[in-house]
Design an enzyme around this catalytic site. Structure first.
Site, PDB file in Angstrom:
ATOM      1  N   ASN A 121       0.855  -1.192   0.000  1.00  0.00           N
ATOM      2  CA  ASN A 121       0.000   0.000   0.000  1.00  0.00           C
ATOM      3  C   ASN A 121       0.891   1.242   0.000  1.00  0.00           C
ATOM      4  OD1 ASN A 121       0.549   0.798   2.871  1.00  0.00           O
ATOM      5  ND2 ASN A 121      -0.307  -1.242   3.210  1.00  0.00           N
ATOM      6  N   LYS A 177     -13.918   0.725  14.424  1.00  0.00           N
ATOM      7  CA  LYS A 177     -12.630   0.021  14.631  1.00  0.00           C
ATOM      8  C   LYS A 177     -12.176   0.148  16.080  1.00  0.00           C
ATOM      9  CE  LYS A 177     -10.993   0.237   9.933  1.00  0.00           C
ATOM     10  NZ  LYS A 177     -10.340   1.013   8.900  1.00  0.00           N
TER      11      LYS A 177
HETATM   12  O1  PMT Z   1       3.008   6.062   6.566  1.00  0.00           O
HETATM   13  P1  PMT Z   1       2.477   7.398   6.051  1.00  0.00           P
HETATM   14  O2  PMT Z   1       2.721   7.594   4.582  1.00  0.00           O
HETATM   15  O3  PMT Z   1       2.992   8.543   6.891  1.00  0.00           O
HETATM   16  O4  PMT Z   1       0.887   7.386   6.201  1.00  0.00           O
HETATM   17  C1  PMT Z   1       0.322   7.314   7.460  1.00  0.00           C
HETATM   18  C2  PMT Z   1      -0.899   6.391   7.460  1.00  0.00           C
HETATM   19  C3  PMT Z   1      -1.989   6.961   6.575  1.00  0.00           C
HETATM   20  C4  PMT Z   1      -0.528   4.996   6.975  1.00  0.00           C
HETATM   21  C5  PMT Z   1      -1.352   6.288   8.976  1.00  0.00           C
HETATM   22  O5  PMT Z   1      -1.667   7.587   9.404  1.00  0.00           O
HETATM   23  C6  PMT Z   1      -2.588   5.400   9.110  1.00  0.00           C
HETATM   24  O6  PMT Z   1      -3.713   5.824   8.995  1.00  0.00           O
HETATM   25  N1  PMT Z   1      -2.356   4.072   9.393  1.00  0.00           N
HETATM   26  C7  PMT Z   1      -3.441   3.082   9.434  1.00  0.00           C
HETATM   27  C8  PMT Z   1      -3.698   2.656   8.007  1.00  0.00           C
HETATM   28  C9  PMT Z   1      -4.912   1.798   7.814  1.00  0.00           C
HETATM   29  O7  PMT Z   1      -5.338   1.702   6.731  1.00  0.00           O
HETATM   30  O8  PMT Z   1      -5.406   1.216   8.841  1.00  0.00           O
HETATM   31  P2  PMT Z   1      -6.666   0.200   8.757  1.00  0.00           P
HETATM   32  O9  PMT Z   1      -7.904   0.996   8.735  1.00  0.00           O
HETATM   33  O10 PMT Z   1      -6.469  -0.822   7.703  1.00  0.00           O
HETATM   34  O11 PMT Z   1      -6.460  -0.532  10.122  1.00  0.00           O
HETATM   35  C10 PMT Z   1      -6.900   0.022  11.371  1.00  0.00           C
HETATM   36  C11 PMT Z   1      -5.866  -0.259  12.429  1.00  0.00           C
HETATM   37  O12 PMT Z   1      -5.706  -1.687  12.570  1.00  0.00           O
HETATM   38  C12 PMT Z   1      -4.477   0.308  12.142  1.00  0.00           C
HETATM   39  O13 PMT Z   1      -3.952   0.769  13.359  1.00  0.00           O
HETATM   40  C13 PMT Z   1      -3.692  -0.913  11.629  1.00  0.00           C
HETATM   41  O14 PMT Z   1      -2.309  -0.807  11.959  1.00  0.00           O
HETATM   42  C14 PMT Z   1      -4.352  -2.056  12.385  1.00  0.00           C
HETATM   43  N2  PMT Z   1      -4.321  -3.355  11.676  1.00  0.00           N
HETATM   44  C15 PMT Z   1      -4.988  -3.518  10.497  1.00  0.00           C
HETATM   45  C16 PMT Z   1      -4.976  -4.765   9.880  1.00  0.00           C
HETATM   46  C17 PMT Z   1      -4.263  -5.818  10.501  1.00  0.00           C
HETATM   47  N3  PMT Z   1      -4.218  -7.015   9.944  1.00  0.00           N
HETATM   48  N4  PMT Z   1      -3.623  -5.613  11.656  1.00  0.00           N
HETATM   49  C18 PMT Z   1      -3.635  -4.404  12.257  1.00  0.00           C
HETATM   50  O15 PMT Z   1      -3.039  -4.228  13.321  1.00  0.00           O
END
Ligand code: PMT
Length: 414
Positions: free
Chosen positions: A222, A349
């Site tokens: 990503n 979430k």
């Molecule tokens: O790295 P940069 O370019 O600075 O950008 C920052 C960012 C946009 C990546 C960051 O600010 C951000 O939002 N990170 C979360 C990205 C995301 O898409 O999260 P999610 O909605 O898929 O997941 C929610 C949370 O669960 C996150 O904390 C993620 O780390 C966690 N997760 C998700 C899937 C998984 N299998 N395990 C997890 O722990």
């Protein structure tokens, strides 16, 4: 923009009082919690019922009309306010404010508040330029009261000139800019509050985007650059923490003086995080972790075959959810990168993954989210919005987030 902000709106008796209805409506539509205080002359121009219906809050006008025996209304409102806005403000209320008079609900509240005060004068042009009114306004300005100047035009009294209350749209813009600037200043001053605030704490930070192999030369990933996670690790170190930074694929410069554990896939990250979890105090999951990975990673480079190719994906382990299920005293911060229904998805979430805070970024907003040096976030807890941070550097966002977390950890709120 005004989510969670308490605005006490003082409405005084001038023809422009009718504009208070539009003002209430626009402020509440932007999320402000508006509490109106009317003077008795304001009630000659507009009804309490109108403003109560628009704000969904009771309207006050009588100092002695104490509705809740557990509080003194004018002190309660004075303390509650993030901003006191007087619109329209007559020459009379300006005079009372300048001279410290307190003879009704609005003037007592104005004297009792320590919140910033904004005044929107509205009166006849000769009154507005009268030396007494000018002197009163100068006195108030010297005490930090700000003024939204009236516009020029045909006044209700028939004169043409300065004195017409600024339009509600413009007042709302000024109010929004005021809160935005204050939050930016707070973010910068976060560095003063932050010194040593995480000393003795073990902080685990994840950063970057995981890589899920299809074959030895191809993968699914990503747009995460790792900048947000690196900024958090750097800020945590500056605040005295023992930082464990676990990074998947990143493009950003590594933060100085912090050892990075490099991982590739969601599974690698899961294992690395679980090794550090038990004795950690704070975990910040800024990484963008793949939700699915190829069911099988081919050991050799795949060869082109037919016109289409189907890739079977299976779910990865949700690291954050696992941490949420197993956390004891650890403080857990998740991130949510969303393109729509940001609040709804982020708070969902937060609950599902049992986080203490979730940081939502609307990645459709320019300058926010993946790859940028800046971000703009809304931070939620289980009760709702805690903090909105406007467009700031990722370092400033990181500092504000960690100060908030450290304050809550100190109160034992994990
Ligand atoms: O790295 P940069 O370019 O600075 O950008 C920052 C960012 C946009 C990546 C960051 O600010 C951000 O939002 N990170 C979360 C990205 C995301 O898409 O999260 P999610 O909605 O898929 O997941 C929610 C949370 O669960 C996150 O904390 C993620 O780390 C966690 N997760 C998700 C899937 C998984 N299998 N395990 C997890 O722990």
């Amino acid at each position: 923009m005004l989510n969670g902000k308490v605005i006490v709106l003082g409405v005084t008796g001038g023809i422009a009082a009718y504009k208070a209805a539009a003002l209430c409506s626009k402020l509440t539509q932007r999320g402000a919690d508006v509490h109106v205080i009317m003077t008795s002359s304001a009630k000659q121009f507009i009804t309490e019922l109108t403003l109560q219906s628009l704000t969904k809050n009771p309207v006050y006008s009588d100092t002695f009309d104490e509705r809740d025996p557990s509080v003194v209304s004018h002190i309660h409102l004075a303390d509650l306010a993030d901003l006191v806005l007087v619109a329209p403000a007559t020459a009379n209320i300006i005079g009372k404010m300048a001279n410290g008079l307190a003879d009704d609900m609005l003037s007592t509240t104005l004297l009792a508040t320590t919140a910033p005060v904004m005044v929107c004068p509205a009166m006849n042009v000769h009154m507005y330029t009268h030396p007494a009114v000018i002197a009163n306004m100068e006195t108030l300005a010297s005490r930090g009261v700000s003024f939204i100047e009236p516009g020029e035009g045909l006044l209700a009294c028939g004169y043409v000139g300065k004195g017409r209350m600024e339009e509600p749209e413009k007042i709302v813009e000024v109010v929004e800019t005021f809160f935005e600037q204050r939050e930016t200043e707070d973010a910068h001053s976060g560095s003063d509050k932050a010194a040593g605030i995480l000393t003795g704490k073990k902080v685990v930070v994840t950063a970057g985007g995981t890589i899920e192999r299809i074959d030895p030369v191809r993968y699914i990933t990503n747009d995460s650059s790792g900048k947000m996670g690196f900024a958090i690790a750097k800020a945590a170190k500056e605040m005295g923490a023992d930082v464990h930074l676990i990074a998947a694929h990143t493009d950003a410069a590594s933060p100085e003086g912090i050892k990075i554990e490099h991982v590739e896939s969601a599974q690698d990250m899961y294992e690395a995080v679980m090794r550090e979890f038990e004795d950690s105090d704070l975990i910040v999951k800024a990484a963008a972790v793949a939700d699915y990975r190829p069911a099988k990673a081919a050991p050799l480079k795949l060869k082109k075959q037919g016109e289409t190719m189907t890739l079977e994906l299976v779910k990865t382990t949700d690291i954050l959810e696992t941490l949420g299920q197993n956390k004891k005293s650890q403080f857990l911060i998740g991130f949510a990168a969303e393109t729509n229904s940001v609040e709804q998805y982020a708070t969902d979430k937060l609950r599902r993954k049992n986080c203490d805070l979730i940081v939502a970024n609307d990645v459709t907003q320019s300058g926010a989210g993946f790859g940028t040096d800046t971000n703009s976030v809304h931070i939620y807890d289980s009760e709702g919005l805690v903090l909105h941070l406007p467009l700031l550097s990722k370092e400033d966002i990181a500092r504000r987030l960690l100060v908030l977390a450290a304050e809550r950890m100190a109160k034992g709120e994990a």
